[in-house]
Design a protein around this motif. Sequence first.
Motif, PDB file in Angstrom:
ATOM      1  N   LEU A  20      42.464 -85.999 127.813  1.00 15.87           N
ATOM      2  CA  LEU A  20      41.364 -85.462 128.610  1.00 15.87           C
ATOM      3  C   LEU A  20      40.947 -84.084 128.097  1.00 15.87           C
ATOM      4  CD1 LEU A  20      42.695 -86.477 132.152  1.00 15.87           C
ATOM      5  CD2 LEU A  20      40.743 -87.490 130.969  1.00 15.87           C
ATOM      6  N   LEU A  21      41.933 -83.253 127.766  1.00 13.93           N
ATOM      7  CA  LEU A  21      41.654 -81.905 127.259  1.00 13.93           C
ATOM      8  C   LEU A  21      40.959 -81.954 125.900  1.00 13.93           C
ATOM      9  CD1 LEU A  21      45.029 -80.270 128.274  1.00 13.93           C
ATOM     10  CD2 LEU A  21      42.801 -79.579 129.125  1.00 13.93           C
ATOM     11  N   ASP A  22      41.292 -82.967 125.109  1.00 16.04           N
ATOM     12  CA  ASP A  22      40.689 -83.110 123.781  1.00 16.04           C
ATOM     13  C   ASP A  22      39.297 -83.737 123.844  1.00 16.04           C
ATOM     14  OD1 ASP A  22      42.799 -81.966 122.449  1.00 16.04           O
ATOM     15  OD2 ASP A  22      43.823 -83.861 122.056  1.00 16.04           O
ATOM     16  N   GLY A  23      38.866 -84.092 125.059  1.00 18.21           N
ATOM     17  CA  GLY A  23      37.537 -84.666 125.204  1.00 18.21           C
ATOM     18  C   GLY A  23      37.435 -86.108 124.762  1.00 18.21           C
TER      19      GLY A  23
ATOM     20  N   TYR B 234      47.659 -75.539 125.207  1.00 12.63           N
ATOM     21  CA  TYR B 234      46.339 -75.430 125.839  1.00 12.63           C
ATOM     22  C   TYR B 234      46.333 -74.426 127.008  1.00 12.63           C
ATOM     23  CZ  TYR B 234      45.230 -79.799 123.370  1.00 12.63           C
ATOM     24  OH  TYR B 234      45.019 -80.771 122.413  1.00 12.63           O
ATOM     25  N   GLN B 235      47.353 -73.551 127.074  1.00 10.45           N
ATOM     26  CA  GLN B 235      47.456 -72.649 128.226  1.00 10.45           C
ATOM     27  C   GLN B 235      46.155 -71.906 128.523  1.00 10.45           C
ATOM     28  OE1 GLN B 235      49.979 -72.526 125.812  1.00 10.45           O
ATOM     29  NE2 GLN B 235      51.942 -72.099 126.781  1.00 10.45           N
ATOM     30  N   GLY B 236      45.460 -71.465 127.476  1.00 10.47           N
ATOM     31  CA  GLY B 236      44.238 -70.686 127.687  1.00 10.47           C
ATOM     32  C   GLY B 236      43.080 -71.503 128.211  1.00 10.47           C
ATOM     33  N   GLU B 237      43.209 -72.834 128.162  1.00 17.19           N
ATOM     34  CA  GLU B 237      42.110 -73.705 128.596  1.00 17.19           C
ATOM     35  C   GLU B 237      42.360 -74.324 129.970  1.00 17.19           C
ATOM     36  OE1 GLU B 237      41.170 -76.575 125.544  1.00 17.19           O
ATOM     37  OE2 GLU B 237      41.976 -75.237 123.993  1.00 17.19           O
ATOM     38  N   ILE B 238      43.522 -74.045 130.548  1.00 19.67           N
ATOM     39  CA  ILE B 238      43.904 -74.715 131.800  1.00 19.67           C
ATOM     40  C   ILE B 238      44.225 -73.699 132.886  1.00 19.67           C
ATOM     41  CG2 ILE B 238      45.579 -76.280 132.883  1.00 19.67           C
ATOM     42  CD1 ILE B 238      46.153 -77.436 130.136  1.00 19.67           C
TER      43      ILE B 238
ATOM     44  N   GLN C   6      58.553 -81.797 131.149  1.00 18.16           N
ATOM     45  CA  GLN C   6      58.426 -82.642 129.947  1.00 18.16           C
ATOM     46  C   GLN C   6      56.970 -83.042 129.731  1.00 18.16           C
ATOM     47  OE1 GLN C   6      61.109 -85.946 130.498  1.00 18.16           O
ATOM     48  NE2 GLN C   6      62.940 -84.669 130.355  1.00 18.16           N
ATOM     49  N   ALA C   7      56.266 -83.324 130.831  1.00 26.54           N
ATOM     50  CA  ALA C   7      54.848 -83.684 130.725  1.00 26.54           C
ATOM     51  C   ALA C   7      54.017 -82.476 130.303  1.00 26.54           C
ATOM     52  CB  ALA C   7      54.349 -84.238 132.059  1.00 26.54           C
ATOM     53  N   LEU C   8      54.280 -81.324 130.915  1.00 31.54           N
ATOM     54  CA  LEU C   8      53.506 -80.116 130.617  1.00 31.54           C
ATOM     55  C   LEU C   8      53.759 -79.607 129.201  1.00 31.54           C
ATOM     56  CD1 LEU C   8      53.846 -78.135 133.981  1.00 31.54           C
ATOM     57  CD2 LEU C   8      51.884 -79.461 133.171  1.00 31.54           C
ATOM     58  N   GLU C   9      54.937 -79.902 128.670  1.00 34.56           N
ATOM     59  CA  GLU C   9      55.272 -79.463 127.309  1.00 34.56           C
ATOM     60  C   GLU C   9      54.268 -80.016 126.300  1.00 34.56           C
ATOM     61  OE1 GLU C   9      57.419 -77.206 124.758  1.00 34.56           O
ATOM     62  OE2 GLU C   9      58.225 -77.524 126.776  1.00 34.56           O
ATOM     63  N   VAL C  10      53.749 -81.217 126.575  1.00 32.84           N
ATOM     64  CA  VAL C  10      52.798 -81.867 125.664  1.00 32.84           C
ATOM     65  C   VAL C  10      51.502 -81.059 125.547  1.00 32.84           C
ATOM     66  CG1 VAL C  10      51.487 -83.985 125.219  1.00 32.84           C
ATOM     67  CG2 VAL C  10      53.776 -84.127 126.212  1.00 32.84           C
TER      68      VAL C  10
END
Length: 377
Positions: free
Chosen positions: A165-168, A55-59, A47-51
């Motif tokens: 965090l991913l969005d900076g 961003y798969q290509g960035e992680i 459920q957390a990762l679904e959010v």
Amino acid sequence: MHRFRLGLVINPLAGLGGSVGLKGSDGVAEEALALGAEPKAAKRMMQALEVIKGYQGEIEIITASGVMGEDAAKALGFTTRVVYQTPEKTAALDTHAVVNALLKETLDLLLFAGGDGTARDVYSVFEKAAIDEKLPVLGVPAGVKIHSGVYGITPNASGKVVKMLLDGELVSLMTAYVMDIDEVAFRQGNVRAKRFGELLVPAEPRYVQAVKMGGKEVDELVLADIAADVIQQMEDELYIMGSGSTVAFVMEELGIDNTLLGVDLIQDQTLIASDLTAKQLLEMTENKPTKLVITLIGGQGHILGRGNQQLSPELIRRIGKDNIIILATKTKLKALEGRPLIVDSGDPQLDSELCGYYKVTTGFHDYVMYQVANPDL
């Protein structure tokens, strides 16, 4: 481009004891499974990762094989690198081993799913490795008791913090307490919370929960007024009495033995059954008008999903939000400083449906309207 390096740990045993009334999972996982408990930690992590699925290509997710991380991440299409081979039967030592392996990597964030016992395991590895608090961690709530301040308020909320965090976005970091209780005493109705240490977490108060405030309400006159109001309005239907000291006071006023840290069933002001599991509650309330009496966790605001996992999504849907009776002193409500009440049932769709304003009983014929509004929904 730097790929966000996310360390991932799932404690597959976390939360097993909740639905079957064992008040935790420490040392009772096999008993819980024998009673019909279903592992939910992986689902909560998903459920957390679904959010952050977009961003798969960035992680890059660095994790353990199988049920301790790899399976959940791969199911959502993430690139994974395994640094620990999960055995067929897992234990707390495996959490220690995975975290140890992850600390040898250069991570941006360590994300783990579990309860207070898991948070303690993570902290103990950090402490032994003399980590200088530069690596932030965040918990996905999957345990029965979650007193620690290192968890998102729901799995979805944990995912939203990672997304920030991913969005900076400018996300501050703060230290938060790792708390746990003595489960043996807990099962006997005694809460003995202890602070074990601190971990560095992303400081996002909308999504990261506060440390639970413990202790019985000191103003017994107010509790007596609340109990009198509930008792006066009781009809001949079934009443599910949730955990917590405020609900316990109602039982005390009725002269009924109460399971302080469990869920009981009463009718006509008489005890029908005590310390029930999720399955038993479903069976005993089937096709019968039922009301649910619950209170909130002091300091956190949760009314579902903290210490009362016996109240399954199926049961809550059957009861209906109009038949949920929320009890709280105004002192507890004021301590939330305007933050809403929170539901973390394990079913995000149900959580969304439960949002709205509720009449909270705060005294005898004294009520306030208060909002249930998960900030992550």
